[in-house]
Design a protein around this motif. Structure first.
Motif, PDB file in Angstrom:
ATOM      1  N   MET A  89       0.831  -1.210   0.000  1.00  0.00           N
ATOM      2  CA  MET A  89       0.000   0.000   0.000  1.00  0.00           C
ATOM      3  C   MET A  89       0.863   1.256   0.000  1.00  0.00           C
ATOM      4  SD  MET A  89      -3.044   1.367   0.052  1.00  0.00           S
ATOM      5  CE  MET A  89      -4.155   0.064   0.580  1.00  0.00           C
ATOM      6  N   LEU A  90       1.906   1.262   0.849  1.00  0.00           N
ATOM      7  CA  LEU A  90       2.775   2.442   0.924  1.00  0.00           C
ATOM      8  C   LEU A  90       3.538   2.654  -0.376  1.00  0.00           C
ATOM      9  CD1 LEU A  90       4.193   2.045   4.555  1.00  0.00           C
ATOM     10  CD2 LEU A  90       2.618   3.803   3.742  1.00  0.00           C
ATOM     11  N   VAL A  91       4.033   1.555  -0.955  1.00  0.00           N
ATOM     12  CA  VAL A  91       4.754   1.685  -2.227  1.00  0.00           C
ATOM     13  C   VAL A  91       3.812   2.179  -3.313  1.00  0.00           C
ATOM     14  CG1 VAL A  91       5.977   0.403  -4.023  1.00  0.00           C
ATOM     15  CG2 VAL A  91       6.448  -0.068  -1.620  1.00  0.00           C
ATOM     16  N   TRP A  92       2.560   1.695  -3.287  1.00  0.00           N
ATOM     17  CA  TRP A  92       1.583   2.126  -4.287  1.00  0.00           C
ATOM     18  C   TRP A  92       1.266   3.606  -4.144  1.00  0.00           C
ATOM     19  CZ3 TRP A  92      -3.967   2.909  -3.325  1.00  0.00           C
ATOM     20  CH2 TRP A  92      -4.682   3.194  -4.491  1.00  0.00           C
ATOM     21  N   GLY A 151       5.354   5.350  -3.835  1.00  0.00           N
ATOM     22  CA  GLY A 151       6.436   4.908  -4.692  1.00  0.00           C
ATOM     23  C   GLY A 151       7.570   4.319  -3.876  1.00  0.00           C
ATOM     24  N   SER A 152       8.577   3.822  -4.545  1.00  0.00           N
ATOM     25  CA  SER A 152       9.721   3.209  -3.857  1.00  0.00           C
ATOM     26  C   SER A 152      10.756   4.241  -3.422  1.00  0.00           C
ATOM     27  CB  SER A 152      10.386   2.180  -4.779  1.00  0.00           C
ATOM     28  OG  SER A 152      10.865   2.825  -5.975  1.00  0.00           O
ATOM     29  N   GLY A 153      10.584   5.490  -3.840  1.00  0.00           N
ATOM     30  CA  GLY A 153      11.575   6.523  -3.531  1.00  0.00           C
ATOM     31  C   GLY A 153      11.913   6.671  -2.058  1.00  0.00           C
ATOM     32  N   PRO A 154      10.914   6.823  -1.157  1.00  0.00           N
ATOM     33  CA  PRO A 154      11.237   6.994   0.264  1.00  0.00           C
ATOM     34  C   PRO A 154      12.024   5.825   0.847  1.00  0.00           C
ATOM     35  CG  PRO A 154       8.962   7.595  -0.164  1.00  0.00           C
ATOM     36  CD  PRO A 154       9.478   6.973  -1.420  1.00  0.00           C
ATOM     37  N   PHE A 155      11.708   4.612   0.418  1.00  0.00           N
ATOM     38  CA  PHE A 155      12.437   3.451   0.931  1.00  0.00           C
ATOM     39  C   PHE A 155      13.886   3.469   0.458  1.00  0.00           C
ATOM     40  CE2 PHE A 155       7.972   2.261   0.660  1.00  0.00           C
ATOM     41  CZ  PHE A 155       7.742   1.664   1.880  1.00  0.00           C
ATOM     42  N   ILE A 200       6.851  -8.216   9.044  1.00  0.00           N
ATOM     43  CA  ILE A 200       7.928  -9.082   8.565  1.00  0.00           C
ATOM     44  C   ILE A 200       9.240  -8.415   8.949  1.00  0.00           C
ATOM     45  CG2 ILE A 200       9.037 -10.150   6.577  1.00  0.00           C
ATOM     46  CD1 ILE A 200       6.362 -10.184   5.190  1.00  0.00           C
ATOM     47  N   GLY A 201       9.898  -8.957   9.957  1.00  0.00           N
ATOM     48  CA  GLY A 201      11.129  -8.360  10.438  1.00  0.00           C
ATOM     49  C   GLY A 201      10.926  -6.950  10.961  1.00  0.00           C
ATOM     50  N   GLY A 202       9.740  -6.666  11.456  1.00  0.00           N
ATOM     51  CA  GLY A 202       9.451  -5.336  11.980  1.00  0.00           C
ATOM     52  C   GLY A 202       8.830  -4.402  10.959  1.00  0.00           C
ATOM     53  N   PHE A 203       8.984  -4.711   9.678  1.00  0.00           N
ATOM     54  CA  PHE A 203       8.462  -3.842   8.625  1.00  0.00           C
ATOM     55  C   PHE A 203       6.977  -4.085   8.419  1.00  0.00           C
ATOM     56  CE2 PHE A 203      12.970  -4.011   7.737  1.00  0.00           C
ATOM     57  CZ  PHE A 203      13.266  -2.713   7.376  1.00  0.00           C
ATOM     58  N   GLY A 204       6.228  -3.012   8.234  1.00  0.00           N
ATOM     59  CA  GLY A 204       4.799  -3.120   7.994  1.00  0.00           C
ATOM     60  C   GLY A 204       4.037  -2.043   8.737  1.00  0.00           C
ATOM     61  N   PRO A 205       3.447  -2.360   9.886  1.00  0.00           N
ATOM     62  CA  PRO A 205       2.697  -1.356  10.655  1.00  0.00           C
ATOM     63  C   PRO A 205       3.551  -0.155  11.049  1.00  0.00           C
ATOM     64  CG  PRO A 205       2.186  -3.557  11.436  1.00  0.00           C
ATOM     65  CD  PRO A 205       3.312  -3.703  10.469  1.00  0.00           C
ATOM     66  N   ARG A 206       4.818  -0.382  11.343  1.00  0.00           N
ATOM     67  CA  ARG A 206       5.690   0.722  11.745  1.00  0.00           C
ATOM     68  C   ARG A 206       5.779   1.774  10.656  1.00  0.00           C
ATOM     69  NH1 ARG A 206      11.010  -1.693  12.582  1.00  0.00           N
ATOM     70  NH2 ARG A 206      11.147  -1.608  10.316  1.00  0.00           N
ATOM     71  N   GLU A 207       5.998   1.351   9.415  1.00  0.00           N
ATOM     72  CA  GLU A 207       6.116   2.310   8.320  1.00  0.00           C
ATOM     73  C   GLU A 207       4.788   3.010   8.055  1.00  0.00           C
ATOM     74  OE1 GLU A 207       9.596   0.304   8.593  1.00  0.00           O
ATOM     75  OE2 GLU A 207       7.644  -0.645   8.354  1.00  0.00           O
ATOM     76  N   GLY A 208       3.678   2.264   8.178  1.00  0.00           N
ATOM     77  CA  GLY A 208       2.368   2.878   7.950  1.00  0.00           C
ATOM     78  C   GLY A 208       2.052   3.936   8.984  1.00  0.00           C
ATOM     79  N   VAL A 209       2.292   3.624  10.261  1.00  0.00           N
ATOM     80  CA  VAL A 209       2.028   4.594  11.324  1.00  0.00           C
ATOM     81  C   VAL A 209       2.986   5.780  11.214  1.00  0.00           C
ATOM     82  CG1 VAL A 209       2.113   4.954  13.822  1.00  0.00           C
ATOM     83  CG2 VAL A 209       1.025   2.914  12.890  1.00  0.00           C
ATOM     84  N   ALA A 210       4.242   5.518  10.873  1.00  0.00           N
ATOM     85  CA  ALA A 210       5.199   6.616  10.715  1.00  0.00           C
ATOM     86  C   ALA A 210       4.772   7.552   9.590  1.00  0.00           C
ATOM     87  CB  ALA A 210       6.598   6.060  10.441  1.00  0.00           C
ATOM     88  N   ALA A 211       4.294   6.995   8.493  1.00  0.00           N
ATOM     89  CA  ALA A 211       3.837   7.830   7.374  1.00  0.00           C
ATOM     90  C   ALA A 211       2.688   8.730   7.825  1.00  0.00           C
ATOM     91  CB  ALA A 211       3.398   6.947   6.205  1.00  0.00           C
ATOM     92  N   TRP A 212       1.720   8.152   8.536  1.00  0.00           N
ATOM     93  CA  TRP A 212       0.577   8.940   9.007  1.00  0.00           C
ATOM     94  C   TRP A 212       1.005   9.980  10.037  1.00  0.00           C
ATOM     95  CZ3 TRP A 212      -1.023   9.066  14.133  1.00  0.00           C
ATOM     96  CH2 TRP A 212      -2.153   9.875  14.372  1.00  0.00           C
ATOM     97  N   ALA A 213       1.808   9.573  11.024  1.00  0.00           N
ATOM     98  CA  ALA A 213       2.188  10.474  12.116  1.00  0.00           C
ATOM     99  C   ALA A 213       3.017  11.649  11.600  1.00  0.00           C
ATOM    100  CB  ALA A 213       2.967   9.701  13.177  1.00  0.00           C
TER     101      ALA A 213
END
Length: 285
Positions: free
Chosen positions: A1-4, A7-11, A230-243
């Motif tokens: 969802m975040l990549v969509w 994009g892949s730029g922030p990662f 998966i290895g910590g990745f997932g909800p953390r990035e989503g919440v960080a994007a929103w916050a």
């Protein structure tokens, strides 16, 4: 969802900015954090009557962190160390209980610190903190009451489990010789995670004051506790994007910071490779 959406730029941008200073900081701060968690585990395990040296606890935690940083759910490493320690001591049940209580105590301290700081410092959720705290307290009280009722009227095996939990909480977690150390090392561990996230933010190019980043960091770290990653990745990035977006920054900055943090945590756990190789060699011999 975040990549969509982003994009892949922030990662990729976050990964390209990681340098030697960030790696060195991750290894040193991560090492201190793991030692603090090892002390906490040792205190709880000894309270349950299990033997556990600080050296063994530290080595096993490095291995557990490596597993948590590379496999789904983020708890498989803790399951492994719990069962392994229990087998080594001849009591798997008690070994599992030691890790469950140690992790639970750390989560309680982290949530309490997060709610306090989110209420004191400006954050996107500051107006809702009192309500969140009230709901959390009500849920905890409800769980305790239901457990007590079930402990008196439920099946025999359930009553036995409730008695074990009550005994562990009363005689281990709340014992005067144990709870101060558990709280202290939990605070140190939370501090280590916060410092690592701030290092990640600076590495990702953010120059805003630490007082503005701290609440956003706490929200991202709380999201890591959701066992759907998966290895910590997932909800953390989503919440960080929103916050980050809600705080006046950008979602891309939040994703980049959280990505760098995930990589730095993985780097900090790399000494666990040596523990894995050593154990494999020992088993083979």
């Amino acid at each position: 969802m975040l990549v969509w959406r982003l994009g892949s730029g922030p990662f990729l941008a976050g990964l390209r900015l990681i340098d030697g200073w960030a790696v060195g900081a991750a290894l040193s701060v991560g090492g201190a954090t793991i030692v603090a968690c090892a002390w906490r585990w040792r205190i709880v395990a000894r309270g349950l009557g299990l033997r556990l040296s600080l050296w063994t606890a530290t080595a096993e935690l490095y291995r557990a962190c490596l597993i948590n940083s590379t496999l789904p759910s983020g708890v498989l490493g803790d399951v492994d160390r719990a069962v392994g320690h229990g087998r080594a001591e001849g009591d798997v049940s008690r070994g599992i209980r030691a890790v469950v209580w140690e992790r639970s105590a750390g989560q309680v301290v982290q949530i309490a610190l997060a709610l306090t700081l989110l209420w004191v410092l400006p954050s996107p959720v500051r107006p809702f903190v009192p309500r969140i705290a009230a709901v959390a307290g009500l849920v905890a009280l409800t769980v305790v009451v239901l457990a007590l009722v079930a402990g008196r009227r439920g099946p025999q095996w359930w009553r036995g489990a409730i008695r074990t939990v009550r005994t562990d909480v009363r005689e281990v977690l709340l014992a005067r010789r144990i709870w101060p150390g558990v709280v202290f090392f939990s605070v140190v561990a939370v501090g280590g995670h916060l410092v690592t996230f701030l290092v990640a933010a600076r590495t990702a190019g953010l120059t805003v004051p630490a007082t503005q980043l701290l609440p956003l960091t706490l929200l991202a770290l709380l999201a890591m506790g959701i066992p759907a990653n998966i290895g910590g990745f997932g909800p953390r990035e989503g919440v960080a994007a929103w916050a980050f977006a809600a705080a006046g920054l950008t979602a891309a900055q939040g994703v980049a910071t959280a990505t760098v943090y995930g990589v730095l945590v993985l780097v900090a756990s790399l000494p666990g490779v040596a523990v894995l190789l050593f154990r494999r060699r020992t088993v083979a011999s």
